[in-house]
Design an enzyme around this catalytic site. Structure first.
Site, PDB file in Angstrom:
ATOM      1  N   SER A 129      19.152 -58.363  90.432  1.00 56.97           N
ATOM      2  CA  SER A 129      18.817 -59.787  90.423  1.00 56.97           C
ATOM      3  C   SER A 129      17.433 -59.954  91.042  1.00 56.97           C
ATOM      4  O   SER A 129      16.811 -58.976  91.452  1.00 56.97           O
ATOM      5  CB  SER A 129      19.849 -60.565  91.232  1.00 56.97           C
ATOM      6  OG  SER A 129      19.688 -60.236  92.594  1.00 56.97           O
ATOM      7  N   LYS A 130      17.010 -61.201  91.102  1.00 59.66           N
ATOM      8  CA  LYS A 130      15.665 -61.480  91.616  1.00 59.66           C
ATOM      9  C   LYS A 130      15.432 -60.872  92.992  1.00 59.66           C
ATOM     10  O   LYS A 130      14.339 -60.417  93.304  1.00 59.66           O
ATOM     11  CB  LYS A 130      15.463 -62.986  91.714  1.00 59.66           C
ATOM     12  CG  LYS A 130      14.884 -63.572  90.461  1.00 59.66           C
ATOM     13  CD  LYS A 130      14.462 -64.988  90.711  1.00 59.66           C
ATOM     14  CE  LYS A 130      14.268 -65.681  89.376  1.00 59.66           C
ATOM     15  NZ  LYS A 130      14.317 -67.113  89.491  1.00 59.66           N
ATOM     16  N   ARG A 131      16.476 -60.875  93.782  1.00 61.23           N
ATOM     17  CA  ARG A 131      16.275 -60.405  95.157  1.00 61.23           C
ATOM     18  C   ARG A 131      15.964 -58.905  95.204  1.00 61.23           C
ATOM     19  O   ARG A 131      15.436 -58.392  96.183  1.00 61.23           O
ATOM     20  CB  ARG A 131      17.459 -60.840  96.002  1.00 61.23           C
ATOM     21  CG  ARG A 131      18.414 -59.852  96.519  1.00 61.23           C
ATOM     22  CD  ARG A 131      19.628 -60.568  97.074  1.00 61.23           C
ATOM     23  NE  ARG A 131      20.783 -60.251  96.265  1.00 61.23           N
ATOM     24  CZ  ARG A 131      21.516 -59.185  96.473  1.00 61.23           C
ATOM     25  NH1 ARG A 131      21.241 -58.369  97.458  1.00 61.23           N
ATOM     26  NH2 ARG A 131      22.544 -58.927  95.704  1.00 61.23           N
ATOM     27  N   HIS A 132      16.254 -58.164  94.119  1.00 57.41           N
ATOM     28  CA  HIS A 132      15.888 -56.742  94.065  1.00 57.41           C
ATOM     29  C   HIS A 132      14.518 -56.545  93.418  1.00 57.41           C
ATOM     30  O   HIS A 132      14.106 -55.423  93.163  1.00 57.41           O
ATOM     31  CB  HIS A 132      16.882 -55.959  93.208  1.00 57.41           C
ATOM     32  CG  HIS A 132      18.275 -56.000  93.716  1.00 57.41           C
ATOM     33  ND1 HIS A 132      19.294 -56.603  93.027  1.00 57.41           N
ATOM     34  CD2 HIS A 132      18.815 -55.503  94.846  1.00 57.41           C
ATOM     35  CE1 HIS A 132      20.419 -56.473  93.718  1.00 57.41           C
ATOM     36  NE2 HIS A 132      20.151 -55.825  94.820  1.00 57.41           N
ATOM     37  N   GLY A 133      13.849 -57.621  93.100  1.00 56.62           N
ATOM     38  CA  GLY A 133      12.566 -57.469  92.412  1.00 56.62           C
ATOM     39  C   GLY A 133      12.728 -57.506  90.908  1.00 56.62           C
ATOM     40  O   GLY A 133      11.886 -57.010  90.175  1.00 56.62           O
TER      41      GLY A 133
END
Ligand code: GLU
Length: 474
Positions: free
Chosen positions: A243-247
């Site tokens: 997801s976004k939080r992993h880049g």
């Protein structure tokens, strides 16, 4: 028959890294087999689709070099075909009109929940004869449902997942056309894949559950069923879905962060596919070696440090000409140089490429060349190296450089001159002079060879910077 794959993004957001990997695998599969890659924009969800997302997807694909072989197909332009297929199924008795109200369906679901049975439509409207249903249709809202066989199963040999078998009893009577007359995803995909002559569908494993429904539709319409390959999803280093939080950001953000498309593609191809322990693959090698049947089934972990490593590799390996547009892009972003001289640009790149991991780093490291003044200096570097003690040495150097004939403004004579001055002033080593000089010329104490920097800047700019430095030193 020519092999045809398609990439079918829904334009509800940018092209993220997972979508880019799907596009790459479709592209490589097509190229490997001498086939074609088609692009279909699945824009039927009008509320969630946007023109910006379409533009971002196209730009992302273009940057990665994964451009389709034909103009994109817009799913929304094919609605008449979708509805015609639903009509064909109705006529053939393979689909039926369902008039059940929302209330009835909600009550049915609630009952099934209480009975702990699988939520599914109970076939209530199948009781109506075709003529009754047709007559009712003139005055009542309805959906069109596919008549899923109650027995039997759907089996397909998935090119990645192996044999998959789904019992028909697991499948609901799928809605093909909503009460507002719009086709649903499964109908639209099947009709489009047929009209686009798609032979191989490569997509994320989140679509496995749609596949038996789609195969039913292909068969009911009398169309050839394509081959399927469902790719495992990407996960972040913590094991959760990417997801976004992993880049998991837009691929274009990787460009902004100074990555090269060669590195991103090379990185993506290794997410789930391997060829021995080889890590570096040129575009041609990827095409030659890639086989979708060798893609692993387990979830793959996205790891930015490896991407950085690959980027450093491609950055060192590229010709300066290849990197020039990427550096220009970064320079413009940093507001450093809108119209740089091409020679300076190429020389700078050649100097900096062994030392940088990203194009952003390179643009920042080249800053000294584009600015008129490197003041204010990097504070710690200036405090350390631009001392009162070094002032007379720099003054001497400035004087002697001014007298050097133009023909001697080359790395070797410059190095010779620095060596002479180092010893005539009794300095311990050339670094004692090179470091202050570096700060004077570039603003910081890290740069490529100081002689190369002097040659690059040329005599006038070098002397001007030394002069300003002498004025600056207390
Ligand atoms: N539009 C779907 C998605 O973006 C893909 C459909 C398909 O590949 O069949 O997930």
């Amino acid at each position: 028959m020519i092999m045809r794959t398609r990439f079918a993004p829904s334009p509800t957001g940018f092209l993220h890294i997972g979508g880019a990997r799907t596009a790459l695998f479709c592209y490589l599969h097509a190229r490997h087999h001498g086939g074609l890659l088609a692009l279909r924009i699945e824009d039927t969800d009008i509320e969630r689709s946007s023109q910006e997302a379409v533009a971002a997807i196209l730009a992302g694909l273009e940057w990665l070099g994964l451009t389709p072989d034909e103009p994109p197909v817009w799913q929304s332009a094919n609605v008449a075909h979708h509805l015609a297929a639903a009509e064909q199924l109705l006529e053939a008795g393979k689909a039926y009109r369902c008039f059940c109200s929302r209330e009835r369906l909600d009550a049915l679901r609630e009952q099934q929940r209480q009975d702990q049975t699988k939520p599914r439509y109970d076939g209530h409207c199948l009781q109506l004869s075709a003529d009754e249903a047709k007559a009712m249709a003139t005055s009542h809202p309805y959906v069109i449902r596919f008549k899923t066989p109650s027995e039997g199963e759907i089996v397909w040999e998935d090119w990645i997942q192996g044999d998959i078998c789904i019992q028909n009893s697991e499948l609901d009577d799928l809605v093909l056309v909503r009460s507002d007359g719009t086709p649903t995803y499964n109908l639209a995909v099947v009709v489009d894949d047929h009209h686009m002559n798609i032979t191989h569908i490569i997509r994320g494993e989140d679509h496995i559950s749609n596949t038996p429904r789609q195969i039913h539709l292909f068969q009911a319409l009398g169309w050839e069923v394509p081959h399927y390959a469902h790719m495992p999803l990407l996960h972040g280093p913590d094991g959760a879905k990417l997801s976004k939080r992993h880049g998991a950001v837009s691929v274009l953000q990787y460009r902004e962060e100074g990555f090269l498309p060669e590195a991103v593609n090379n990185y993506l191809v290794r997410l789930g596919w391997s060829h021995g322990d080889q890590e570096i693959f040129s575009q041609q090698e990827m095409i030659d070696l890639f086989d979708v049947r060798q893609v692993g089934r387990s979830a793959t972990i996205f790891n930015v440090s490896k991407l950085l490593w690959l980027n450093g590799h491609y950055l060192r390996q590229a010709t300066p000409e290849r990197l020039a547009p990427e550096l220009l892009y970064q320079l413009q972003r940093l507001g450093l140089a809108s119209d740089p001289d091409p020679d300076g640009l190429l020389t700078l790149i050649a100097l900096l490429q062994p030392r940088c991991k990203t194009m952003v780093e390179m643009a920042q490291a080249s800053r000294f060349y584009w600015v008129n003044s490197v003041q204010p200096y990097h504070e710690a570097a200036a405090n350390k190296h631009l001392t009162a003690a070094i002032r007379p040495v720099l003054a001497d150097l400035t004087e002697q450089l001014a007298q050097l004939p133009s023909s001697a403004w080359q790395t070797d004579p410059l190095e010779q001159l620095l060596r002479t001055i180092t010893s005539s002033h009794g300095l311990k080593g050339m670094g004692q002079l090179a470091q202050p000089l570096r700060v004077a010329l570039t603003g910081s104490d890290t740069s490529p060879s100081i002689f190369e920097v002097m040659v690059l800047l040329g005599r006038d700019r070098t002397l001007d910077r030394l002069q300003r430095c002498l004025e600056w030193i207390p």
